[in-house]
Write an enzyme that holds these catalytic residues in place. Sequence first.
Site, mmCIF file in Angstrom:
data_model
loop_
_atom_site.group_PDB
_atom_site.id
_atom_site.type_symbol
_atom_site.label_atom_id
_atom_site.label_comp_id
_atom_site.label_asym_id
_atom_site.label_seq_id
_atom_site.Cartn_x
_atom_site.Cartn_y
_atom_site.Cartn_z
ATOM 1 N N ASP A 25 -4.598 13.076 12.348
ATOM 2 C CA ASP A 25 -5.389 11.867 12.177
ATOM 3 C C ASP A 25 -5.287 11.039 13.441
ATOM 4 O O ASP A 25 -4.763 11.495 14.446
ATOM 5 C CB ASP A 25 -4.960 11.086 10.922
ATOM 6 C CG ASP A 25 -3.525 10.657 10.971
ATOM 7 O OD1 ASP A 25 -2.988 10.570 12.090
ATOM 8 O OD2 ASP A 25 -2.939 10.419 9.915
ATOM 9 N N LYS A 83 0.839 -1.211 0.000
ATOM 10 C CA LYS A 83 0.000 0.000 0.000
ATOM 11 C C LYS A 83 0.871 1.258 0.000
ATOM 12 O O LYS A 83 0.670 2.166 -0.798
ATOM 13 C CB LYS A 83 -0.890 0.012 1.249
ATOM 14 C CG LYS A 83 -1.521 1.361 1.543
ATOM 15 C CD LYS A 83 -2.349 1.353 2.805
ATOM 16 C CE LYS A 83 -1.599 1.693 4.069
ATOM 17 N NZ LYS A 83 -1.303 3.124 4.275
ATOM 18 N N ASN A 84 1.855 1.287 0.910
ATOM 19 C CA ASN A 84 2.631 2.514 1.075
ATOM 20 C C ASN A 84 3.627 2.755 -0.048
ATOM 21 O O ASN A 84 4.300 3.772 -0.076
ATOM 22 C CB ASN A 84 3.313 2.526 2.445
ATOM 23 C CG ASN A 84 2.293 2.755 3.546
ATOM 24 O OD1 ASN A 84 1.152 3.127 3.259
ATOM 25 N ND2 ASN A 84 2.680 2.521 4.791
ATOM 26 N N ARG A 107 -4.734 10.593 4.017
ATOM 27 C CA ARG A 107 -3.646 11.534 4.186
ATOM 28 C C ARG A 107 -2.569 11.391 3.107
ATOM 29 O O ARG A 107 -1.949 12.372 2.685
ATOM 30 C CB ARG A 107 -3.028 11.286 5.564
ATOM 31 C CG ARG A 107 -2.181 12.393 6.037
ATOM 32 C CD ARG A 107 -1.365 11.986 7.229
ATOM 33 N NE ARG A 107 -0.027 12.502 7.014
ATOM 34 C CZ ARG A 107 0.341 13.721 7.323
ATOM 35 N NH1 ARG A 107 -0.487 14.539 7.894
ATOM 36 N NH2 ARG A 107 1.568 14.131 7.058
ATOM 37 N N ASP A 143 4.538 0.509 11.942
ATOM 38 C CA ASP A 143 3.312 -0.115 11.422
ATOM 39 C C ASP A 143 3.133 -1.559 11.897
ATOM 40 O O ASP A 143 2.115 -2.188 11.585
ATOM 41 C CB ASP A 143 3.298 -0.057 9.885
ATOM 42 C CG ASP A 143 3.140 1.364 9.375
ATOM 43 O OD1 ASP A 143 2.752 2.240 10.171
ATOM 44 O OD2 ASP A 143 3.423 1.605 8.185
#
Length: 422
Positions: free
Chosen positions: A118, A22-23, A94, A307
């Site tokens: 957030d 994802k990142n 974000r 994470d």
Amino acid sequence: MELLSVVGGSRLVGEVRVTGAKNSVLKLMAAALLAEGTTTLLDVPDILDVEIMAELLRRLGCEVTHDQVGGVVAITVPAILDHRADYDLVRRMRASICVLGPLLARCGAAEVALPGGDNIGSRGLDMHVDGLIKLGARAVNEHGYLIASTEKRLRGESVYLDFPSVGATETILMAAVTADGTTVIDNVAREPEIVDICRMLNEMGARIAGVGSSTLTIEGVEELHPVTHRTVPDRIVAGTWAVAAVITQGDITIHNAKVEHLQIALEKLVIAGAVVTEVEDGFRVVMDQRPKAVDIVTLPYPGFPTDLQPQFIALNAIADGAALVTENLFEARFRFVQELARLGADVRTDGHHALVRGRLALSGAPVEATDIRAGAGLVLAGLVADGTTTVYGVSHIDRGYSGFVPDLVRLGAQITRLEEVG
Ligand code: EPU
């Protein structure tokens, strides 16, 4: 609203395949803006954040197709782009801020809504902005938007980051690839996702040296061309499966995963008592005892990843002994501890430290996921809690984990996705 119902007690056994990260993919999608034409990304995870980024690119004027089953995203970038990223999308994700650098480079202007804080902390943008100003841009904060512009091409400069921020490294890098002259960025982030974007940019015609080190030297080029690029595997998803194997005293083989991207996390699992062996395209994690508690300290790569911190707190909650967890990146990431306490976990926090005293058992209860990784941590805890754990806030998990529930079911977990009634 959807929720997950998890009945604890199953040992997870079997094989899973991890998709692209994802990142990384969100940034690769933004990097596609740098070249007119069609860029194709492979091994794209089927997650909500990719849909949000696709929508953002469409609003900028791109055509985006997403083959969810095949994991292929094709982005056709026009000669002239819109340069405004609206609040309604930025507030949902974000990471939308990563269009700032490419838009400024391509259009000479970018207006990106400020993402604000957030659930995991305040998360500033000062290093992004300072870097762009160093390259000759003007940047102001007006009416909730970060407005950056430049009349001429950006110009190469020396930039030093106070902290190896992933986002700031990406913004400055994407702005610098077509700048006039040479940019040197010092103290950059070295995450595998940064290496991935550097590789893709170089395939597109950029001239970036020092990839994977703390200093990137970027010789600006006139223009980039579109490419086809395979996304780096998601090390955080792989790490989550590794913890799932250990916490449930199971045996999981994780494919499309790289041991070298998870060195410290896997070493911690070995200290906890697991056996980790490399297989051809990944690794296998086997556990046959109650895990021992392991201390962790989160740091930028190659340090222990923030994470994976909630997943390791979940592991420590049922481990033998006490563990000290230090969070150095996101101050509010310990918020999830209050939810874990609902399952009976014994965790005390003080500033950026958490002391976790392992319990023999947790007991199922309703809990709320407050961010992606907290959601994963709560599901893992639910897998070993006595009775049923109901996880609310599933949309957070959907933002980062593709096919999480079906994969868990295939490995033997008792988990179902339900619609909340009433
Ligand atoms: N920071 C500043 N000013 C800046 C930039 C960052 O103060 O200009 C601070 C942040 O407030 C934070 C720290 O620096 O305390 C680290 O931020 P960084 O920029 O490295 O993180 P990010 O780019 O915002 C990415 C991932 C996060 C991951 C971090 C650290 C994406 C979309 N997000 O965030 O992933 O935790 O790097 O590895 O790539 C997640 O996937 O759940 C997630 C939160």
